[in-house]
Scaffold this active site. Structure first.
Site, short mmCIF file in Angstrom:
data_model
loop_
_atom_site.label_atom_id
_atom_site.label_comp_id
_atom_site.label_asym_id
_atom_site.label_seq_id
_atom_site.Cartn_x
_atom_site.Cartn_y
_atom_site.Cartn_z
N ASP A 137 9.93 37.86 -0.82
CA ASP A 137 9.54 36.76 -1.67
C ASP A 137 10.57 35.71 -2.16
O ASP A 137 11.45 35.90 -1.55
CB ASP A 137 8.91 37.59 -2.90
N ASN A 174 6.21 46.84 -14.49
CA ASN A 174 4.72 46.96 -14.61
C ASN A 174 4.17 47.40 -13.12
O ASN A 174 3.15 47.33 -12.99
CB ASN A 174 4.26 45.61 -14.67
N GLU A 220 1.92 41.25 -8.65
CA GLU A 220 1.66 41.82 -10.15
C GLU A 220 0.45 42.60 -10.23
O GLU A 220 -0.37 42.64 -9.27
CB GLU A 220 1.58 40.69 -11.11
N HIS A 244 5.01 46.22 -10.08
CA HIS A 244 4.89 45.33 -9.01
C HIS A 244 5.80 45.68 -7.86
O HIS A 244 6.74 46.17 -8.04
CB HIS A 244 5.19 43.80 -9.51
P1 PGA Z 1 15.28 45.13 -9.98
O1 PGA Z 1 13.86 44.43 -9.65
O2 PGA Z 1 15.86 45.73 -8.95
O3 PGA Z 1 15.98 43.94 -10.52
O4 PGA Z 1 15.21 46.28 -11.25
C1 PGA Z 1 12.93 45.08 -8.86
C2 PGA Z 1 11.72 44.29 -9.22
O5 PGA Z 1 11.34 43.66 -9.90
O6 PGA Z 1 11.08 44.58 -7.97
#
Ligand code: PGA
Length: 239
Positions: free
Chosen positions: A66, A134, A141, A136
């Site tokens: 992404d 959440n 999302e 994702h």
């Molecule tokens: P993080 O993010 O590795 O900074 O916890 C993970 C994500 O949001 O996919």
């Protein structure tokens, strides 16, 4: 779904072994990478193995999950910049083989071309994933259709809040992103999801034991034939 619980250090080593094994068999593998705090130890491990002459990425093609909408590749919070600084500039990857969705050219045709480029490369052999609080994966999302391909998304408040730690203020966090879809992720031949820290414990429980539902995007991994979930002991607290 293979769930592996270990220390943070061992997870980087064990996940690193999956890269070593894949690249030994297939030096021109197609690797899907991810950003965020979670993959940093693994990227350090891959760089160390490259420096030790144990791994080469010279024939590898990469596709990132992404990118934020509106950030130039040179912006220090763009995912392009993150990948360059934390991995790509430190290994022997050919810049021509790097693919990250554009955050500035976001017309439908450019987005469709990303999906086509993955297919033209023969599909992704191994896709790395983090997980949001959440559930994702990428920027898919909750309630993103499981059939989704690469698309533009509006970020949820919870994601903007979580990511504001990297920006001077919450207002500077982009509100939109381009992400591989759930189907794009599921099409990868192997998935490697890493979760670190207690903050991920509840969502890891929902992902592993909960119903497969679009409300918890990562729960779709239960349907993948070759998915690894690496959780440190804090993230595995409710397993
Ligand atoms: P993080 O993010 O590795 O900074 O916890 C993970 C994500 O949001 O996919």
């Amino acid at each position: 779904m293979k769930v592996i619980v270990d220390t943070r250090e061992n997870i980087a080593r064990l996940a690193g072994d999956l890269y070593s094994e894949l690249l030994a068999q297939k030096p021109d593998a197609v690797l899907g990478f991810a950003t965020g705090s979670t993959p940093l130890d693994l990227y350090g491990e891959l760089i160390a193995r490259y420096n030790a002459g144990q791994l080469s990425f010279s024939k590898v093609k990469t596709f990132n999950l992404d990118e934020y909408v509106g950030l130039e590749p040179t912006h220090d919070q763009s995912y392009r910049y993150f990948m360059d600084k934390n991995l790509f500039e430190k290994i022997d990857l050919d810049p021509a083989n790097v693919h990250i969705p554009s955050g500035v050219k976001i017309d439908d045709e450019t987005i469709a071309r990303y999906e086509a480029a993955i297919a033209a490369a023969g599909g992704i052999d191994m896709q790395l994933l983090g997980i949001g609080h959440n559930g994702h994966i990428g920027f898919n999302e909750p309630n993103t259709p499981f059939g989704s391909l690469t698309h533009k998304v509006t970020l949820t408040d919870s994601t903007i809040e979580a990511n504001s730690r990297f920006f001077a203020s919450r207002d500077e966090v982009p509100k939109e992103a381009v992400t591989m879809g759930i189907r794009t992720v599921m099409n990868a031949r192997r998935l490697v999801l890493i979760a670190l820290g207690e903050g991920k414990a509840q969502i890891i429980r929902d992902t592993v034991y909960g119903p497969v539902t679009e409300n918890v995007p990562a729960s779709v991994l239960q349907l993948h034939p070759d998915a690894y979930i690496f959780a440190d002991t804090d993230a595995a607290k409710y397993l």
